[in-house]
Design an enzyme around this catalytic site. Sequence first.
Site, PDB file in Angstrom:
ATOM      1  N   GLU A  59     -98.316   5.313 -18.288  1.00  0.00           N
ATOM      2  CA  GLU A  59     -97.624   5.491 -17.013  1.00  0.00           C
ATOM      3  C   GLU A  59     -96.136   5.499 -17.303  1.00  0.00           C
ATOM      4  O   GLU A  59     -95.654   4.716 -18.124  1.00  0.00           O
ATOM      5  CB  GLU A  59     -97.920   4.362 -16.006  1.00  0.00           C
ATOM      6  CG  GLU A  59     -99.316   4.380 -15.442  1.00  0.00           C
ATOM      7  CD  GLU A  59     -99.576   3.333 -14.368  1.00  0.00           C
ATOM      8  OE1 GLU A  59     -98.642   2.996 -13.601  1.00  0.00           O
ATOM      9  OE2 GLU A  59    -100.712   2.845 -14.307  1.00  0.00           O
ATOM     10  N   GLU A 105    -102.524  -3.587 -16.174  1.00  0.00           N
ATOM     11  CA  GLU A 105    -101.369  -4.353 -15.682  1.00  0.00           C
ATOM     12  C   GLU A 105    -101.632  -5.787 -15.230  1.00  0.00           C
ATOM     13  O   GLU A 105    -101.341  -6.154 -14.085  1.00  0.00           O
ATOM     14  CB  GLU A 105    -100.691  -3.573 -14.555  1.00  0.00           C
ATOM     15  CG  GLU A 105    -100.106  -2.272 -15.042  1.00  0.00           C
ATOM     16  CD  GLU A 105     -99.019  -1.719 -14.141  1.00  0.00           C
ATOM     17  OE1 GLU A 105     -98.918  -2.117 -12.976  1.00  0.00           O
ATOM     18  OE2 GLU A 105     -98.246  -0.885 -14.629  1.00  0.00           O
TER      19      GLU A 105
END
Length: 476
Positions: free
Chosen positions: A375, A166
């Site tokens: 995710e 991320e």
Amino acid sequence: MNNAFPKDFLWGAATSAYQVEGAAQEDGKGLSQQDIINSERHEKFGFADASVASDHYHKYKEDIALFKEMGFTSYRFSIAWSRIFPNGDDVVNEAGIQFYRDLINELKANDIEPIPTLYHYDLPWPLVEKYGGWLSREVVKDFEVFAKYVINEFKDDIKYWITINEQSIIVQYWTQKCYVLPEYQDDNQLRYQINHHMNLAQAVAVKLAHEAGALAGPALGYAPVYARTCKPEDQLAALNANDLRNAYYLDVYFRGYYNVAALTYLQKAGLAPKMEAGDEEFFAENLSDFFAINYYDSQCAHACPEGEERRWSGYNISGKKGDMSGFETHPSFYQMCANPELRTTDWDWAIDPIGLEYVYRDLYTRYRVPFMITENGLGAYDELTPDGKVHDDYRIDYLREHIQATKRAMDLGVEVVGYMPWSAIDLLSTSNGYKKRYGLVYIDRTDDDVKECKRIRKDSFYWYKDVIASNGTKLD
Ligand code: BG6
């Protein structure tokens, strides 16, 4: 119509090291910046720190037995750099690497594909002290030592390496995801400088994984940006936001260069990263093989007048709907806003399964690489009932709708190799301690009391077990 997923589809779930392991200073592990950040957040907000987390370090066998019971064929986790190199240099902590050997062996013994992430926010703290951590380009060399050692150690075991978790979220919430020394926190150019160093590190990891015969790709928190209205200026603002928040990262990973509109905007704003000759060539020589998508929500933007003040992403830390502290604003480029068309979680995250379908379709057209979901999940207040149950039907609804969206995209030709929602077990949320939970397995602890971290199967555990057993056909 046959609604089953492909025979070898990877079903599993995800976690990250500092959010589940605990044992923060055990068996020779050094402190990571997340140990420091979370102890400061404990002092300030009362959230749990990372010292025990979900005690996975001691209970990993019990956890893997639960994964097996659910039928997992994959598990995404991360490797704590500071467990293996406590000082961030080249001196190995044997007990640290042994933990990951044991974890990977246990997964393989249970026919679960281990999918490790090399970096999930937890830089060794000594590197922050030495040169400011990711602020310095020096970190890339130290990362290479770590990545080379780990990739080589597990070259017979790992097919998919996830490089860095991320980067786009790190740019948005940089002091939460990176330890930024207080004297640098007003210099917003450093957000993009950190990201440039991470781009170099991620290309190094791809190179090393390829040399070891494995595949590699980044995990990016990806939220598509819709225009608030169909006014052309709002559409353009959404395009700008997509360029700066999304394509700016993906173009580097899959094309080897920075998105031109986003980079030009950053240059004009004095925010662009300093690069060295050959950096983009290095990206282009080491392109990623797949995209690991972390998808939670979609975003919305509208046009922003020139005179507005620049603002960075706000957040809702209280878990009370509507408590958002503000929206990212880039004058004359775009301003983010709430989407009035969508339901939200208690933390104001939009719930949008069609957004995931949109992401698959849009990105497959642009980059043509396989995807895996690493995710996807619903952060919620879960309640343990007096008879020891957790009735998380809201989580089941959320996961079901996103699995259905995945299948619809696959039915139109998009290649998706696996689905690993967040999270396998409850863990230390990056923003809200143990108040906000994501797991299929409940961990019996609170922010204030670690108790025994007993594992309790939630309703979503039993539901997901049926989903996997039916290979995605039994979703209700
Ligand atoms: C992703 C991270 O950004 O979102 C995870 O990769 C994180 O580490 C997850 O836990 C959910 O965010 P939060 O703040 O609700 O924990």
